[in-house]
Design an enzyme around this catalytic site. Structure first.
Site, PDB file in Angstrom:
ATOM      1  N   HIS A  26      34.685  63.707  53.070  1.00 46.30           N
ATOM      2  CA  HIS A  26      35.930  63.234  52.446  1.00 46.30           C
ATOM      3  C   HIS A  26      37.089  64.001  53.063  1.00 46.30           C
ATOM      4  O   HIS A  26      36.980  65.208  53.276  1.00 46.30           O
ATOM      5  CB  HIS A  26      35.900  63.503  50.934  1.00 46.30           C
ATOM      6  CG  HIS A  26      36.933  62.727  50.181  1.00 46.30           C
ATOM      7  ND1 HIS A  26      38.241  63.126  50.113  1.00 46.30           N
ATOM      8  CD2 HIS A  26      36.839  61.563  49.494  1.00 46.30           C
ATOM      9  CE1 HIS A  26      38.921  62.248  49.401  1.00 46.30           C
ATOM     10  NE2 HIS A  26      38.098  61.283  49.012  1.00 46.30           N
ATOM     11  N   ASP A  72      31.159  57.121  46.538  1.00 46.69           N
ATOM     12  CA  ASP A  72      30.438  55.906  46.950  1.00 46.69           C
ATOM     13  C   ASP A  72      28.934  56.128  47.027  1.00 46.69           C
ATOM     14  O   ASP A  72      28.143  55.207  46.807  1.00 46.69           O
ATOM     15  CB  ASP A  72      30.961  55.432  48.309  1.00 46.69           C
ATOM     16  CG  ASP A  72      32.390  54.913  48.199  1.00 46.69           C
ATOM     17  OD1 ASP A  72      33.203  55.203  49.091  1.00 46.69           O
ATOM     18  OD2 ASP A  72      32.687  54.228  47.202  1.00 46.69           O
TER      19      ASP A  72
HETATM   20  C1  SDX Z   1      36.598  56.845  49.962  1.00 46.85           C
HETATM   21  O1  SDX Z   1      40.867  59.240  50.413  1.00 46.85           O
HETATM   22  C2  SDX Z   1      40.246  58.936  49.354  1.00 46.85           C
HETATM   23  O2  SDX Z   1      40.486  59.464  48.273  1.00 46.85           O
HETATM   24  C3  SDX Z   1      39.215  57.831  49.519  1.00 46.85           C
HETATM   25  C4  SDX Z   1      38.340  57.598  48.290  1.00 46.85           C
HETATM   26  C5  SDX Z   1      39.134  56.990  47.161  1.00 46.85           C
HETATM   27  O3  SDX Z   1      38.782  57.220  45.995  1.00 46.85           O
HETATM   28  O4  SDX Z   1      40.056  56.188  47.471  1.00 46.85           O
HETATM   29  O5  SDX Z   1      37.782  58.828  47.873  1.00 46.85           O
HETATM   30  C6  SDX Z   1      37.212  56.620  48.614  1.00 46.85           C
HETATM   31  O6  SDX Z   1      37.015  56.248  50.915  1.00 46.85           O
HETATM   32  C7  SDX Z   1      35.523  57.886  50.102  1.00 46.85           C
HETATM   33  C8  SDX Z   1      35.060  58.039  51.580  1.00 46.85           C
HETATM   34  C9  SDX Z   1      34.071  56.908  51.881  1.00 46.85           C
HETATM   35  N1  SDX Z   1      33.751  56.927  53.339  1.00 46.85           N
HETATM   36  C10 SDX Z   1      32.562  57.292  53.784  1.00 46.85           C
HETATM   37  O7  SDX Z   1      31.640  57.700  53.062  1.00 46.85           O
HETATM   38  C11 SDX Z   1      32.392  57.130  55.285  1.00 46.85           C
HETATM   39  C12 SDX Z   1      31.716  58.351  55.873  1.00 46.85           C
HETATM   40  N2  SDX Z   1      32.646  59.480  55.819  1.00 46.85           N
HETATM   41  C13 SDX Z   1      33.472  59.720  56.883  1.00 46.85           C
HETATM   42  O8  SDX Z   1      33.545  58.922  57.952  1.00 46.85           O
HETATM   43  C14 SDX Z   1      34.483  60.823  56.736  1.00 46.85           C
HETATM   44  O9  SDX Z   1      33.913  61.837  56.028  1.00 46.85           O
HETATM   45  C15 SDX Z   1      35.802  60.428  56.145  1.00 46.85           C
HETATM   46  C16 SDX Z   1      36.367  59.264  56.856  1.00 46.85           C
HETATM   47  C17 SDX Z   1      35.622  60.114  54.709  1.00 46.85           C
HETATM   48  C18 SDX Z   1      36.730  61.619  56.282  1.00 46.85           C
HETATM   49  O10 SDX Z   1      36.845  61.844  57.609  1.00 46.85           O
HETATM   50  P1  SDX Z   1      37.853  62.926  58.224  1.00 46.85           P
HETATM   51  O11 SDX Z   1      38.534  63.742  57.195  1.00 46.85           O
HETATM   52  O12 SDX Z   1      38.700  62.207  59.203  1.00 46.85           O
HETATM   53  O13 SDX Z   1      36.853  63.921  58.894  1.00 46.85           O
HETATM   54  P2  SDX Z   1      36.468  63.869  60.418  1.00 46.85           P
HETATM   55  O14 SDX Z   1      36.195  62.443  60.814  1.00 46.85           O
HETATM   56  O15 SDX Z   1      37.488  64.636  61.173  1.00 46.85           O
HETATM   57  O16 SDX Z   1      35.063  64.650  60.408  1.00 46.85           O
HETATM   58  C19 SDX Z   1      35.031  66.073  60.510  1.00 46.85           C
HETATM   59  C20 SDX Z   1      33.650  66.381  61.070  1.00 46.85           C
HETATM   60  C21 SDX Z   1      33.323  65.566  62.323  1.00 46.85           C
HETATM   61  O17 SDX Z   1      32.365  66.315  63.031  1.00 46.85           O
HETATM   62  P3  SDX Z   1      32.837  66.968  64.438  1.00 46.85           P
HETATM   63  O18 SDX Z   1      33.336  65.799  65.268  1.00 46.85           O
HETATM   64  O19 SDX Z   1      33.969  67.940  64.050  1.00 46.85           O
HETATM   65  O20 SDX Z   1      31.593  67.627  64.940  1.00 46.85           O
HETATM   66  O21 SDX Z   1      32.648  65.986  60.109  1.00 46.85           O
HETATM   67  C22 SDX Z   1      31.837  64.958  60.679  1.00 46.85           C
HETATM   68  C23 SDX Z   1      32.622  64.346  61.812  1.00 46.85           C
HETATM   69  O22 SDX Z   1      31.741  63.785  62.760  1.00 46.85           O
HETATM   70  N3  SDX Z   1      31.623  63.975  59.635  1.00 46.85           N
HETATM   71  C24 SDX Z   1      30.495  63.313  59.456  1.00 46.85           C
HETATM   72  C25 SDX Z   1      30.706  62.511  58.336  1.00 46.85           C
HETATM   73  N4  SDX Z   1      31.953  62.696  57.876  1.00 46.85           N
HETATM   74  C26 SDX Z   1      32.513  63.614  58.702  1.00 46.85           C
HETATM   75  N5  SDX Z   1      29.328  63.343  60.145  1.00 46.85           N
HETATM   76  C27 SDX Z   1      28.364  62.517  59.667  1.00 46.85           C
HETATM   77  N6  SDX Z   1      28.481  61.708  58.597  1.00 46.85           N
HETATM   78  C28 SDX Z   1      29.636  61.687  57.914  1.00 46.85           C
HETATM   79  N7  SDX Z   1      29.755  60.907  56.865  1.00 46.85           N
END
Ligand code: SDX
Length: 371
Positions: free
Chosen positions: A261, A314
């Site tokens: 998140h 989720d």
């Molecule tokens: C919702 O904003 C809100 O409040 C949203 C929400 C709401 O109530 O409205 O809470 C609802 O959207 C919840 C989120 C649902 N999405 C997911 O579950 C999709 C999977 N999660 C991600 O893709 C990610 O965690 C985000 C998009 C939610 C947040 O991404 P960020 O803050 O942009 O983090 P990032 O992409 O910079 O990741 C940081 C690191 C990376 O690794 P490195 O490249 O630094 O090695 O963490 C890794 C990412 O690859 N990472 C994940 C991951 N989420 C982050 N690796 C594997 N699986 C994941 N889910």
């Protein structure tokens, strides 16, 4: 005087609005909604109470509560909205069908083009009720069936769930569903709420702002994650299968939906912890689903040890919806329907105290070229 400029990719960490609606206090680990802790609201009140709190800035008394629930339950969806949905290709994504329906509602609201906050607050309960009834019938209509209308003598959450699953529902099922609606109702400034405020800031109307939010919420990085979670669990079939599948995906640098998140970073989303409890309560009430819960726990354990990542809401909303028998294509539309109360509160607030959103860029392209 050169304007102050700073750049944060994805606006990470940037405060983009001043609001009285909600705040994610990551220090106190509290989700504040109009002064209340969202987790306490999930445990103690019903969704209609949270609608009143979001729209009126205070929890509704008995009279206002009754008025809100009747407006939401008796909201009429223009027949032509269903006719348009019937004509759309059944394989069209449910969020795209919902986006079309929300946009169409504007054609039947004589005040649709109003950006007057008082008009929008008065119309909001009806819009929330219309969106819920559209969502509750989306799957049924895609099958070519006629829509089922909400019944005045039943509560909003019971009507919503009962219409979705087309059967009588138990108090335990209604409670679990109601808790998910409150959990989804409002969450500060996620991408979809920001999209709505950006559109509203041009003094465009609530239907346009809501349509922008549907488009945003569909994305798998956002609301689309709850649907992706259940497909992951179904593909895995067992806890061992899920562990193996997660490890394979991580090895391919793929993201595991339902984890991580932007704001909670490497901490558990407080709503996920509560919906995990909701899942266990539902399993106890139904006497089935314990293997599903065990699978979810394994997924949590693997992601925590391998990536230091924790579930967001989720991840646990998906198994709750699966146990309730909700068609998978409705998981994200339900998220939108529940969030429509928070979205409308933000649209009203933006129209009440507006400043046009118009950020700048960090230009990295060429200069000085000539034809
Ligand atoms: C919702 O904003 C809100 O409040 C949203 C929400 C709401 O109530 O409205 O809470 C609802 O959207 C919840 C989120 C649902 N999405 C997911 O579950 C999709 C999977 N999660 C991600 O893709 C990610 O965690 C985000 C998009 C939610 C947040 O991404 P960020 O803050 O942009 O983090 P990032 O992409 O910079 O990741 C940081 C690191 C990376 O690794 P490195 O490249 O630094 O090695 O963490 C890794 C990412 O690859 N990472 C994940 C991951 N989420 C982050 N690796 C594997 N699986 C994941 N889910």
């Amino acid at each position: 005087m050169a304007e102050e400029r700073s750049y944060s990719p994805g606006l990470e960490g940037v405060i983009a609005a001043e609001t009285r609606i909600s705040f994610l206090d990551t220090e106190q680990e509290e989700i504040v909604v109009r002064g209340y802790n969202l987790l306490e609201l999930i445990r103690r009140v019903q969704y209609v109470d949270v609608v009143g709190l979001l729209l009126d800035e205070r929890l509704p008394d008995a009279g206002r509560r009754e008025e809100l629930e009747q407006e939401m339950v008796n909201a009429q969806v223009p027949e032509i909205v269903y006719e348009i949905l019937w004509r759309l290709p059944a394989q069209m994504h449910a969020m795209d069908r919902l986006r079309t329906a929300v946009s169409t509602l504007a054609g039947f609201d004589p005040e649709a083009n109003s950006a007057d906050p008082d008009s929008e607050r008065r119309r909001a309960p009806r819009i929330i009720g219309q969106i819920a009834q559209i969502v509750a019938n989306l799957h049924r209509i895609a099958q070519g069936d006629r829509p089922q209308h909400f019944e005045s003598n039943r509560g909003f959450a019971e009507n919503f769930l009962r219409t979705i699953v087309a059967r009588e529902v138990t108090p335990a099922e209604i409670r679990a569903f109601e808790q998910s609606l409150i959990a989804y109702s409002e969450h500060e400034l996620p991408n979809s709420t920001f999209a709505a405020r950006v559109v509203a800031s041009t003094l465009s109307d609530a239907y346009g702002a809501l349509t922008a939010a549907v488009a945003s919420l569909k994305g798998p990085l956002h609301g689309g994650a709850n649907e992706a979670v259940i497909y992951l669990l179904l593909e895995a079939r067992t806890a061992d299968g899920l562990e193996a599948l997660i490890r394979q995906k991580l090895a391919r640098k793929e993201r595991i939906m339902g984890f991580g998140h932007r704001v909670y970073m490497r901490r558990m989303d407080p709503r996920a912890q509560l919906l995990k409890e909701t899942l266990h309560e539902l399993i106890a009430a139904k006497g089935t689903g314990s293997e599903l819960a065990a699978m979810c726990q394994r997924g949590e354990d693997v992601m925590r040890t391998e990536k230091g990542l924790y579930p967001n809401l989720d991840y646990y909303a998906a198994p709750v919806y699966y146990l309730l028998g909700i068609p998978i294509e409705l998981y994200t539309p339900i998220f939108f329907a529940a969030r429509s109360a928070g979205l409308l509160a933000h649209i009203i607030e933006q129209h009440r105290e507006n400043r046009l959103y118009r950020p700048r860029v960090l230009y990295t392209g060429p200069r000085g070229l000539h034809v």
